[in-house]
Scaffold this motif. Structure first.
Motif, short mmCIF file in Angstrom:
data_model
loop_
_atom_site.label_atom_id
_atom_site.label_comp_id
_atom_site.label_asym_id
_atom_site.label_seq_id
_atom_site.Cartn_x
_atom_site.Cartn_y
_atom_site.Cartn_z
N PRO A 42 0.81 -1.23 0.00
CA PRO A 42 0.00 0.00 0.00
C PRO A 42 0.84 1.26 0.00
CG PRO A 42 0.00 -1.00 2.18
CD PRO A 42 0.66 -1.99 1.25
N ASP A 43 2.12 1.15 0.34
CA ASP A 43 3.01 2.31 0.38
C ASP A 43 3.93 2.37 -0.84
OD1 ASP A 43 2.01 3.07 2.94
OD2 ASP A 43 3.27 1.52 3.84
N ALA A 44 3.61 1.60 -1.87
CA ALA A 44 4.46 1.60 -3.07
C ALA A 44 4.55 3.01 -3.64
CB ALA A 44 3.88 0.65 -4.12
N PRO A 45 5.74 3.45 -3.98
CA PRO A 45 5.88 4.81 -4.53
C PRO A 45 5.32 4.90 -5.94
CG PRO A 45 7.97 3.64 -4.62
CD PRO A 45 7.03 2.76 -3.86
N LYS A 46 4.88 6.08 -6.30
CA LYS A 46 4.41 6.34 -7.66
C LYS A 46 5.55 6.98 -8.46
CE LYS A 46 0.09 5.31 -6.53
NZ LYS A 46 -0.58 4.08 -6.99
N GLY A 47 5.62 6.63 -9.73
CA GLY A 47 6.62 7.28 -10.56
C GLY A 47 7.28 6.32 -11.53
N ASP A 75 -7.23 7.06 -4.27
CA ASP A 75 -7.22 6.86 -2.82
C ASP A 75 -8.17 5.75 -2.37
OD1 ASP A 75 -5.38 8.94 -2.39
OD2 ASP A 75 -6.98 10.44 -2.46
N LEU A 76 -8.76 5.03 -3.30
CA LEU A 76 -9.66 3.95 -2.92
C LEU A 76 -8.88 2.79 -2.31
CD1 LEU A 76 -12.00 3.75 -6.04
CD2 LEU A 76 -12.40 4.95 -3.89
N PRO A 77 -9.43 2.11 -1.31
CA PRO A 77 -8.73 0.96 -0.73
C PRO A 77 -8.32 -0.08 -1.77
CG PRO A 77 -10.56 1.58 0.67
CD PRO A 77 -10.67 2.43 -0.57
N LEU A 78 -9.19 -0.35 -2.73
CA LEU A 78 -8.86 -1.36 -3.73
C LEU A 78 -7.73 -0.94 -4.64
CD1 LEU A 78 -10.40 -4.18 -4.71
CD2 LEU A 78 -10.51 -2.81 -6.76
N MET A 79 -7.49 0.36 -4.79
CA MET A 79 -6.45 0.85 -5.70
C MET A 79 -5.15 1.21 -4.98
SD MET A 79 -7.62 0.46 -8.62
CE MET A 79 -6.23 1.24 -9.46
N ARG A 80 -5.11 1.09 -3.68
CA ARG A 80 -3.88 1.40 -2.96
C ARG A 80 -2.79 0.41 -3.35
NH1 ARG A 80 -6.99 2.48 2.71
NH2 ARG A 80 -7.70 4.60 2.21
N TYR A 112 0.75 -3.94 -9.79
CA TYR A 112 1.19 -3.65 -8.43
C TYR A 112 2.70 -3.78 -8.22
CZ TYR A 112 -0.59 -8.48 -8.63
OH TYR A 112 -0.92 -9.76 -9.02
N TRP A 113 3.48 -3.82 -9.30
CA TRP A 113 4.92 -3.60 -9.17
C TRP A 113 5.16 -2.08 -9.11
CZ3 TRP A 113 8.89 -7.31 -11.63
CH2 TRP A 113 8.44 -8.65 -11.52
N TRP A 114 6.40 -1.69 -8.76
CA TRP A 114 6.69 -0.27 -8.68
C TRP A 114 8.14 0.01 -9.09
CZ3 TRP A 114 5.86 -3.35 -4.40
CH2 TRP A 114 6.91 -3.48 -3.50
N PHE A 115 8.42 1.29 -9.20
CA PHE A 115 9.69 1.81 -9.74
C PHE A 115 10.56 2.31 -8.60
CE2 PHE A 115 12.16 5.37 -11.55
CZ PHE A 115 12.64 4.83 -12.73
N ASN A 116 11.86 1.91 -8.63
CA ASN A 116 12.82 2.37 -7.64
C ASN A 116 13.73 3.41 -8.29
OD1 ASN A 116 15.37 2.53 -6.12
ND2 ASN A 116 14.51 0.89 -4.87
#
Length: 636
Positions: free
Chosen positions: A73-78, A268-273, A618-622
């Motif tokens: 849920p805390d995955a960064p955006k970008g 900000d929806l729970p399902l989209m966090r 739901y992967w994210w960018f570092n």
């Protein structure tokens, strides 16, 4: 029986308290009458009001869940993730499949009424709705819409958009969809600006009614009214969607860029966090998979799902791997693989005799192919549903046998007295001579005998001529030995490799003898079975073999009317048994895993779900890792 086709895309969802039940029936009457009628409905015990729906059991997530268990849920955006696609495209309209070639991921901009999750079977959760309502017999369903949903152009989504989209698909969708949805849904109305109701044909199967409309896409009525665009036309212009991504840039046939909508209504929806984390998703097009692989090694795109065993086993030793810039990973996949194999076009007279199909199948040597051409990395496919939950095994018994008994007069006795048909075994040489002898015997039973040159001829002296159609050069190494074995049998085989646009045109018009194809498979089945295997949709693009069986049509009714998962599974096992006996495709291989390679700037949750890879979800960018790769010269 009336049945809609299965819709294969996913949605995104969200929960909200029910408050519009007073707007049910009699919505066109005065408000006092509406309130009175609604209070009567509240008193009925068979009306379900919920944030979600499950065909076969309870929902995993309650109405107040914080986020999906498998996301960060805390995955960064970008950042950006880039992938490849083979061939070309000339349209960005994903719904005009019979007109033009849509670009990869072109449906990513559009959300559906409800979403599925990657850690459940059969569950849907409200996204564009807050709640849904339906009676025990599922005679109708009401969706109470969110009042904060906006399209990417900033305009609000209302019930008028839902109704418009439904009517557009009824009029301009693919023929099989139009036929199915017209038979299923007999009434639709916007009760008010944020409430829609769909009424179902009472003669349609109950199973799949609500889930079909849960999969309903919603598009902008205003945009279509303004532009005059149609769903069934090829075009590069796209309608605004409600999803987290919108179209950024298109270079026809070469590149597509999707960009995250900074004003996405559902962020900000729970399902989209923890989801939709990348700022951009870039798709690079290449002539074929070989060209794409070379481009990946050079850093022209950053994430690759590998499907070639020879690449996976021998080619991941390039500099970016040795330098530690690229990660090579094998991730588990709990979803049933597609039922892949060499498909017979059973619409052709030459394939009407089952003995012919069995004989041709005996010439494919999986064991030799896998060990010598695929590095022993694959498993042989045994079933149309390669999962213990749905695969037919042994002799039929229990509920499966009871179902088969209802169509016994339409089935051969072997269905009841022999184990479920398994793929044949072969020796360690390309041509298994025992199987060749068996194949010649089967061909003799079908009326074919070898001439002086060893070429099979029927009683009228005609040869068995088969064209094998393909578009991927990488498949040559696997297909060619099979064709050589068919020629040893005495079949007059030609191998035709065409470009992707020709391949699409010929397969859409069923203009082929044999090809390498696949049927989708799921952990639950419903009305989509009819689209893939039903006689009424025999010429549909989702049924490349043109398979048709009255017994399977009858057994499919047990699937659509199943009261629980076990009942559905027994029916699917019965269908699997019949289709394996009919042998309308030669079963080949499956992996059961995800082979992925990516530049080391992406991260994923530790607890990846059983039924999803989620690299675009739901992967994210570092950013720090990306900066290091840039500094090292790893990326262009």
């Amino acid at each position: 029986m009336p049945r809609p086709p299965k819709v294969h895309a996913k949605a995104q969802t969200q929960d909200r308290a029910a408050y519009r039940l007073t707007c049910w029936v009699m919505g066109s009457l005065v408000s006092v009458a509406v309130v009175f009628a609604a209070s009567e409905i509240h008193a009925q015990d068979d009306i379900t009001v919920s944030h979600g729906f499950n065909e076969y059991g309870d929902l995993k997530y309650s109405a107040d869940f914080a986020h999906l268990e498998y996301v960060n849920p805390d995955a960064p955006k970008g950042g950006e993730i880039s992938v490849s696609a083979d061939g070309s495209f000339d349209s960005m309209n994903p719904f005009a499949t019979l007109s033009g070639t849509p670009g990869a991921l072109s449906s990513i901009m559009y959300e559906r009424m409800m979403d599925t999750t990657d850690d459940e079977v059969g569950a849907y959760y409200c996204l564009l709705c807050t709640t849904l309502e339906y009676p025990a017999d599922q005679a109708w369903v009401i969706f109470n819409l969110r009042d904060d949903v906006t399209f990417s152009d900033g305009t609000p989504m209302t019930a008028a958009d839902v109704i418009f989209t439904h009517e557009a698909f009824r009029e301009q969708g693919t023929p099989s969809f139009r036929a199915g949805i017209t038979q299923l849904v007999t009434g639709w109305e916007a009760v008010d600006d944020y409430t829609v109701k769909f009424t179902f044909n009472p003669d349609s199967p109950r199973r799949g009614r609500v889930s079909q409309m849960a999969n309903a896409i919603v598009m902008s009525k205003a945009w279509f009214d303004e532009t005059g665009a149609r769903l069934d036309e090829s075009r590069l212009q796209t309608a605004p969607g409600t999803g987290p991504y919108m179209l950024g840039n298109v270079d026809p046939g070469r590149q597509i860029i999707y960009q995250r909508n900074p004003d996405y209504w559902g962020q900000d929806l729970p399902l989209m966090r923890g989801r939709a984390n990348f700022d951009t998703i870039r798709v690079e097009y290449f002539a074929d998979s070989s060209a794409a692989f070379e481009a990946f090694k050079a850093g022209e795109f950053t994430f690759r799902r590998e499907s070639s065993s020879i690449n996976w086993a021998t080619s991941y030793d390039f500099p970016a791997i040795r330098n530690g810039w690229v990660v090579q990973d094998t991730l588990e996949d709990g979803t049933p693989p597609a039922a892949s194999g060499f498909v017979f076009n059973t619409r052709r007279e030459k394939f009407q005799d089952r003995n012919v199909r069995l004989a041709l199948g005996l010439m494919f040597n999986f064991e030799w192919t896998n060990e010598n051409l695929q590095y022993g990395l694959f498993r042989q496919r045994t079933s149309f549903w390669e999962t213990d939950r749905l695969r037919a095994t042994g002799l039929p018994e229990g509920r499966e046998l009871e179902m088969l008994e209802t169509v016994r007069d339409q089935l051969p006795e072997d269905i009841f007295t022999q184990d479920a048909l398994l793929p044949h075994t072969s020796g360690d040489r390309p041509l298994d001579r025992a199987n060749l002898r068996r194949a010649l015997d089967l061909m003799a039973q079908a009326g074919y005998t070898p001439d002086a040159d060893g070429r099979l001829r029927d009683e009228n002296g005609r040869t068995l001529d088969i064209e094998f159609l393909e578009t991927r050069q990488a498949f040559d190494r696997v297909i060619t030995p099979y064709i050589e074995n068919l020629q040893r049998l005495g079949v007059n085989v030609t191998y035709t490799r065409v470009d992707p646009s020709q391949y699409q045109a010929r397969t859409q018009s069923n203009d082929f003898d044999m090809l390498f194809g696949a049927y989708s498979a799921g952990l639950q089945e419903g009305t989509g079975l009819n689209q893939r295997y039903g006689c009424e949709d025999r010429d549909d693009v989702f049924n490349p073999a043109g398979f048709c069986s009255a017994a399977v049509d009858a057994l499919a009714e047990f699937v659509t009317n199943a009261s629980d998962y076990d009942e559905m599974a027994a029916a699917v096992q019965a269908i699997d048994r019949v289709m394996r006996y009919e042998y309308f495709m030669v079963p080949t291989w499956y992996l059961g895993q995800n082979w992925v390679a990516y530049f080391d700037m992406f991260e994923y949750p530790e607890n990846l779900p059983e039924f999803g890879l989620g690299h675009l979800d739901y992967w994210w960018f570092n950013q720090d890792k990306y900066d290091a790769l840039i500094a090292a010269g790893a990326l262009r």
